[in-house]
Design a protein around this motif. Structure first.
Motif, PDB file in Angstrom:
ATOM      1  N   ASN A  61     -10.305  -1.211  -6.721  1.00  0.00           N
ATOM      2  CA  ASN A  61      -9.572  -0.252  -5.875  1.00  0.00           C
ATOM      3  C   ASN A  61      -8.471  -0.777  -5.045  1.00  0.00           C
ATOM      4  O   ASN A  61      -8.718  -2.030  -4.360  1.00  0.00           O
ATOM      5  CB  ASN A  61     -10.776   0.011  -4.702  1.00  0.00           C
ATOM      6  N   ASN A 100      -6.198   0.076  -3.145  1.00  0.00           N
ATOM      7  CA  ASN A 100      -5.937   0.534  -1.581  1.00  0.00           C
ATOM      8  C   ASN A 100      -6.771  -0.642  -0.637  1.00  0.00           C
ATOM      9  O   ASN A 100      -6.210  -1.004   0.400  1.00  0.00           O
ATOM     10  CB  ASN A 100      -6.172   1.877  -1.194  1.00  0.00           C
ATOM     11  N   LYS A 116      -6.770   7.839  -3.652  1.00  0.00           N
ATOM     12  CA  LYS A 116      -6.733   6.007  -3.800  1.00  0.00           C
ATOM     13  C   LYS A 116      -6.232   5.802  -5.167  1.00  0.00           C
ATOM     14  O   LYS A 116      -6.506   6.511  -6.277  1.00  0.00           O
ATOM     15  CB  LYS A 116      -8.244   5.587  -3.288  1.00  0.00           C
ATOM     16  N   THR A 129       0.890  -0.988  -0.089  1.00  0.00           N
ATOM     17  CA  THR A 129       0.107  -0.071   0.161  1.00  0.00           C
ATOM     18  C   THR A 129       0.907   1.298  -0.131  1.00  0.00           C
ATOM     19  O   THR A 129       0.486   2.013  -0.670  1.00  0.00           O
ATOM     20  CB  THR A 129      -0.897  -0.044   1.225  1.00  0.00           C
ATOM     21  N   THR A 187       0.873   3.922  -2.867  1.00  0.00           N
ATOM     22  CA  THR A 187       0.837   5.428  -2.678  1.00  0.00           C
ATOM     23  C   THR A 187       1.764   6.311  -2.849  1.00  0.00           C
ATOM     24  O   THR A 187       1.591   7.513  -3.411  1.00  0.00           O
ATOM     25  CB  THR A 187       0.424   5.512  -0.941  1.00  0.00           C
TER      26      THR A 187
END
Length: 357
Positions: free
Chosen positions: A105, A107, A318, A43, A47
């Motif tokens: 998605n 994340n 995200k 993650t 990010t």
């Protein structure tokens, strides 16, 4: 005496059982910690990709590709988990022109929207996402050169396949080759990278299929490095989404997939040099929809596959990945990509082309 022996034996058994139980708890704890740590790194890595790219972009579209690190970094193997459907997952509306599609998605590891995402399809030039991954992971020095041969060029002229434009006896850097492979979907560049890494396309394809197993792709198999039609070169929308998620965790792959333009200096064979323009960003800026920033991706087309597009984007902080395959036109893929991120991720409206407003 027998009673005392029995008590001693029971005490020993209790101690042994307790020791085994504690060992099991320690093993479970270690495994859980390792899993959570890898998920956290995954993650954080994705990010940081978004943050770095956003910081680099000062206008609607960067004019040139960012400078790629000349030597591959020694990093941990990226970690991906197949996304799961939830009670919020939706089927794509019928207006979306795609036979197979998935929007995830990253994340939250959730499927946002889907349509026949498990059905086998022909990936066309989305195959080159895997070609890029394997090349990037097996090349130590991107400034090294590779000699272009007649055999790397001639077959693709005959097949009228997309080419980067390298000529026989030219010696581009591997960095040039990888950008040519993705931005203009060059089949010549793909074969040059494969022969440099593995000696032949056949041996390189073995590495591609081994990578499929390593990543855990469920329904993917490759027979070539370009995506030219072969009934045994297949994948699914879900597998392609997971493959792209894996790719954007690699710095080199991410930079190339995100590039808009790349220039190759003049050579004897190409006196004016070469300019590679992204087949993705040649049709969109990526920020046409409020709150949506499409960061990169890859396009593909064959008669058998239809129009395909795999992209990654940032929406409300995200990361999302969208794969659309089997579209009837390349412009529908563009409009549907802009619409999907807006409607399903940003709570906005579908994209309306200028001539329909």
């Amino acid at each position: 005496m027998n009673k005392r022996r029995k008590q001693k034996r029971n005490a020993n058994l209790f101690k042994a059982g307790t020791a085994v139980f504690l060992l099991v708890l320690i093993f479970i704890g270690a495994f859980t910690a390792r899993y959570l740590n890898r998920r956290s790194k995954r993650t954080a890595s994705v990010t940081s990709v978004i943050s770095d790219k956003a910081a680099e972009t000062t206008g609607e579209v960067p004019a040139y590709a960012e400078t790629t690190t000349e030597q591959s970094e020694e990093t941990a193997v990226p970690f991906v988990v197949f996304p799961e459907k939830t009670d919020k997952s939706q089927k794509f509306k019928k207006e979306y022109d795609a036979v197979n599609a998935i929007l995830i998605n990253v994340n939250d590891n959730e499927v946002v929207a889907y349509r026949d995402e498990h059905i086998q399809l022909y990936p066309a030039s989305l195959t080159k996402i895997m070609t890029l991954i394997v090349a990037a992971e097996n090349i130590d020095d991107l400034s090294a050169t590779v000699k272009i041969t007649y055999e790397m060029v001639a077959p693709y002229i005959t097949l009228d396949a997309s080419r980067a434009g390298f000529e026989p006896d030219e010696t581009p850097t591997l960095k040039d080759v990888l950008y040519g492979m993705i931005l203009c979907s060059g089949a010549d560049a793909s074969l040059a990278a494969a022969e440099y890494v593995a000696g032949s396309e056949e041996e390189f394809v073995k590495l591609m299929n081994a990578k499929c197993e390593e990543i855990g792709l469920k329904h993917t198999h490759f027979t070539n490095v370009t995506g030219l039609h072969d009934k045994n070169n297949y994948s699914t929308a879900e597998d392609i989404a997971v493959l792209l998620e894996y790719a954007v965790q690699n710095k080199i792959c991410r930079e190339i997939l995100s590039a808009v333009e790349y220039k190759v200096p003049p050579t004897e064979q190409n006196p004016e040099g070469l300019t590679f323009n992204s087949t993705l960003f040649s049709r969109m800026y990526g920020n046409e929809m409020p709150g949506v920033k499409i960061l990169g991706g890859k396009t593909g087309f064959t008669d058998e596959s239809g129009n395909c597009m795999a992209t990654f984007a940032e929406v409300n902080g995200k990361t999302y990945i969208l794969v659309l395959c089997g579209g009837t036109t390349n412009w529908n893929n563009v409009y549907n990509t802009l619409s999907a991120y807006s409607e399903y991720c940003a709570g906005g409206k579908a994209y309306v082309p200028p001539d329909e407003r």
